[in-house]
Design a protein around this motif. Sequence first.
Motif, mmCIF file in Angstrom:
data_model
loop_
_atom_site.group_PDB
_atom_site.id
_atom_site.type_symbol
_atom_site.label_atom_id
_atom_site.label_comp_id
_atom_site.label_asym_id
_atom_site.label_seq_id
_atom_site.Cartn_x
_atom_site.Cartn_y
_atom_site.Cartn_z
ATOM 1 N N ALA A 138 0.803 -1.134 0.259
ATOM 2 C CA ALA A 138 -0.112 -0.163 -0.009
ATOM 3 C C ALA A 138 0.830 1.224 0.148
ATOM 4 C CB ALA A 138 -0.984 0.085 1.370
ATOM 5 N N CYS A 139 2.295 1.121 0.542
ATOM 6 C CA CYS A 139 2.915 2.208 0.568
ATOM 7 C C CYS A 139 3.858 2.238 -0.815
ATOM 8 C CB CYS A 139 3.959 2.025 1.795
ATOM 9 S SG CYS A 139 3.063 2.227 3.168
ATOM 10 N N GLY A 140 3.592 1.256 -1.703
ATOM 11 C CA GLY A 140 4.519 1.298 -2.844
ATOM 12 C C GLY A 140 5.235 0.255 -3.231
ATOM 13 N N ALA A 141 5.606 -0.535 -1.951
ATOM 14 C CA ALA A 141 6.553 -1.867 -2.008
ATOM 15 C C ALA A 141 5.964 -2.843 -3.357
ATOM 16 C CB ALA A 141 6.735 -2.392 -0.998
ATOM 17 N N SER A 142 7.171 -3.378 -3.873
ATOM 18 C CA SER A 142 6.704 -4.499 -4.917
ATOM 19 C C SER A 142 6.992 -5.885 -3.952
ATOM 20 C CB SER A 142 7.435 -4.409 -6.148
ATOM 21 O OG SER A 142 7.279 -5.383 -7.033
ATOM 22 N N ILE A 143 5.893 -6.884 -3.757
ATOM 23 C CA ILE A 143 6.247 -7.761 -3.111
ATOM 24 C C ILE A 143 5.148 -9.047 -3.711
ATOM 25 C CG2 ILE A 143 6.041 -9.012 -0.617
ATOM 26 C CD1 ILE A 143 6.357 -6.267 0.493
ATOM 27 N N VAL A 155 -2.890 4.426 4.657
ATOM 28 C CA VAL A 155 -4.138 4.402 5.888
ATOM 29 C C VAL A 155 -4.438 2.954 5.821
ATOM 30 C CG1 VAL A 155 -6.178 4.909 6.830
ATOM 31 C CG2 VAL A 155 -4.903 6.669 5.443
ATOM 32 N N PHE A 156 -4.121 2.259 6.903
ATOM 33 C CA PHE A 156 -4.289 0.716 6.904
ATOM 34 C C PHE A 156 -4.922 0.227 8.106
ATOM 35 C CE2 PHE A 156 -2.760 -2.902 4.925
ATOM 36 C CZ PHE A 156 -2.235 -3.950 5.996
ATOM 37 N N SER A 157 -5.574 -0.655 8.065
ATOM 38 C CA SER A 157 -6.232 -1.406 9.439
ATOM 39 C C SER A 157 -5.694 -2.585 9.559
ATOM 40 C CB SER A 157 -7.874 -1.558 8.956
ATOM 41 O OG SER A 157 -8.503 -1.893 10.037
ATOM 42 N N PRO A 158 -5.042 -2.921 10.564
ATOM 43 C CA PRO A 158 -4.324 -4.113 10.768
ATOM 44 C C PRO A 158 -5.264 -5.409 11.027
ATOM 45 C CG PRO A 158 -3.220 -2.554 12.221
ATOM 46 C CD PRO A 158 -4.741 -1.871 11.675
ATOM 47 N N LEU A 159 -4.851 -6.481 10.719
ATOM 48 C CA LEU A 159 -6.008 -7.870 10.920
ATOM 49 C C LEU A 159 -6.056 -8.010 12.359
ATOM 50 C CD1 LEU A 159 -4.011 -11.091 10.013
ATOM 51 C CD2 LEU A 159 -2.919 -9.221 11.477
ATOM 52 N N PRO A 160 -7.439 -8.812 12.526
ATOM 53 C CA PRO A 160 -7.751 -9.087 13.743
ATOM 54 C C PRO A 160 -6.767 -9.949 14.588
ATOM 55 C CG PRO A 160 -9.701 -9.317 12.433
ATOM 56 C CD PRO A 160 -8.372 -9.159 11.425
ATOM 57 N N ASP A 161 -6.548 -9.668 15.927
ATOM 58 C CA ASP A 161 -5.761 -10.740 16.887
ATOM 59 C C ASP A 161 -6.209 -12.079 16.905
ATOM 60 O OD1 ASP A 161 -3.385 -9.325 19.412
ATOM 61 O OD2 ASP A 161 -3.683 -11.506 18.815
ATOM 62 N N ARG A 162 -5.419 -13.049 16.093
ATOM 63 C CA ARG A 162 -5.998 -14.357 16.225
ATOM 64 C C ARG A 162 -5.506 -15.165 17.728
ATOM 65 N NH1 ARG A 162 -1.059 -17.825 14.509
ATOM 66 N NH2 ARG A 162 0.499 -16.105 14.311
ATOM 67 N N ILE A 163 -4.520 -14.293 18.426
ATOM 68 C CA ILE A 163 -4.314 -14.926 19.729
ATOM 69 C C ILE A 163 -5.243 -14.306 21.109
ATOM 70 C CG2 ILE A 163 -2.422 -15.360 21.643
ATOM 71 C CD1 ILE A 163 -1.917 -16.520 18.758
ATOM 72 N N VAL A 164 -5.811 -13.191 20.616
ATOM 73 C CA VAL A 164 -6.767 -12.628 21.498
ATOM 74 C C VAL A 164 -7.975 -13.270 21.602
ATOM 75 C CG1 VAL A 164 -7.966 -10.741 22.194
ATOM 76 C CG2 VAL A 164 -5.646 -10.378 21.895
ATOM 77 N N ALA A 165 -8.329 -13.759 20.174
ATOM 78 C CA ALA A 165 -9.536 -14.626 19.782
ATOM 79 C C ALA A 165 -9.245 -15.738 20.451
ATOM 80 C CB ALA A 165 -9.651 -14.835 18.442
ATOM 81 N N ALA A 166 -8.160 -16.634 20.196
ATOM 82 C CA ALA A 166 -7.962 -17.900 21.017
ATOM 83 C C ALA A 166 -7.903 -17.906 22.557
ATOM 84 C CB ALA A 166 -6.519 -18.285 20.708
ATOM 85 N N THR A 167 -7.693 -16.544 23.080
ATOM 86 C CA THR A 167 -7.735 -16.358 24.492
ATOM 87 C C THR A 167 -9.445 -16.365 24.927
ATOM 88 O OG1 THR A 167 -5.600 -14.928 24.378
ATOM 89 C CG2 THR A 167 -7.127 -14.757 26.258
ATOM 90 N N VAL A 168 -10.242 -15.813 24.080
ATOM 91 C CA VAL A 168 -11.677 -15.526 24.340
ATOM 92 C C VAL A 168 -12.101 -17.080 24.470
ATOM 93 C CG1 VAL A 168 -13.841 -14.503 24.043
ATOM 94 C CG2 VAL A 168 -11.875 -13.228 23.947
#
Length: 424
Positions: free
Chosen positions: A202-207, A227-240
């Motif tokens: 999103a910042c212009g890198a080529s990957i 502007v970026f929205s990080p993915l949900p926390d799979r370990i917090v989900a596992a905690t719940v």
Amino acid sequence: MSKALVITGGRPLSGSVEIPSAKNSVLPLLAASVLCTQPVRLTRVPRLSDVMRCTAILEAIGFSARREGTDILVEPAALRSANLPTGPVSSMRASVLFLAPVLARMGRVETCMPGGCRLGPRPIDIHLDGLVHMGATVKWKADRLILEAPRGLHGIDYTLRFPSVGATETLLLAAACARGATVLRGAACEPEIRDLAEFLKACGASITGAGGPVICISGRRELGGAVFSPLPDRIVAATVACAVASAGGQATLRRCDPFAFSPVLAALQQAGCEVELRGAEEVCVARTGQLKGIGRVFTGVYPGFPTDAAPLLAAALLCAASESSIEDTVFENRFSCSAGFAAMGAEVEAAGHVLEIRPAKRLHGAHVRAGDLRGGAALALAALAAEGETEIAEAEHILRGYEDPARLLRDLGAKTAQKNETVS
Ligand code: EPZ
């Protein structure tokens, strides 16, 4: 001032929670913002102490990093220092992720060894070996690590000796603005790697290939912003999910990716929990009767059972009707929480990488101490099933990865409180 988490157990859970953005995505994204020449806005960022440590590092090298509501805004400026501040670095493993971007931008970086959860030796040899292959020199001066690359970094075809999450992130960051092309083989495949690559693109890198074992990067002279929205926390989900398995009752997890922690859900189902997928971002977990043991669970690199969830699953199995054991193949000292489990009446034995769990008749409240982030969270989960009150000292370990653990569990019907302890 130390903090303590107080939990009165014996009550089944009931409720619905929204899973926050992933700590282990936000931290590398903040390090990646050092490569950016335009502002970076990360949205829905939880208030974690490790996030504050990262913003302190950014400020120390010359960036402006501030919270705006639930967002973090990072604004680039002329980097004024290549010396990473000892305070935040010595208390957080993820500070190692700042080495590559500062080195790429300034041609030099100096730091102390990163600290963080004491899960074992946690060397950084793969990080450093990859950077040396990209043209960096590494030297130690007293307890300071100094990396230099006056002519910049160049692309490489590099095979990691182990799919280290952090080393993959370091080399992805180094390659994003290196001269020429890079191929990383044997790369870590965790979802957080893919998230970092999506941010860099999103910042212009080529990957291409991030999230798989072979990642190809074409270096760019510089990156913009995003502007970026990080993915949900799979370990917090596992905690719940493990909290429900431990306390009984049910919980709906919203804004999560059930497939990102499917090995945890599978283990809970095998133990006797009900798991109901409700679309791509929601899952309901319930436990009514007594769980049963599930034999030996082995952790592994993604997509295996996540090492971070090992103590969380253990907490859920302490009162199961038959035996289980969990072997952590990733870290040497994952089960520091076993002493706290035993203090609550659990029948556990930690031997090296393995935790043996035999049926406990019942758990009772106790005064215990958090030794690391996920071990501390596991003690809270065990306390939910214990009769009476449990006080978890040094709860600041838990605040590294959970914004307000007392509120998170209270929103699900648990009786919890957080208190400040005068340090004796
Ligand atoms: C990341 O740590 C996570 N932290 C950890 O989460 C997680 O447990 C771990 O990955 C494994 O999934 C962040 O993302 C901030 P590794 P990291 O490098 O990158 C050895 C939490 O609770 N190794 O994949 O440090 C190392 O000693 C934290 O949120 C080397 O030998 O993990 C370990 O045995 C805890 N040399 C194994 O690899 C190296 O250069 C896995 O480490 C690097 C790693």
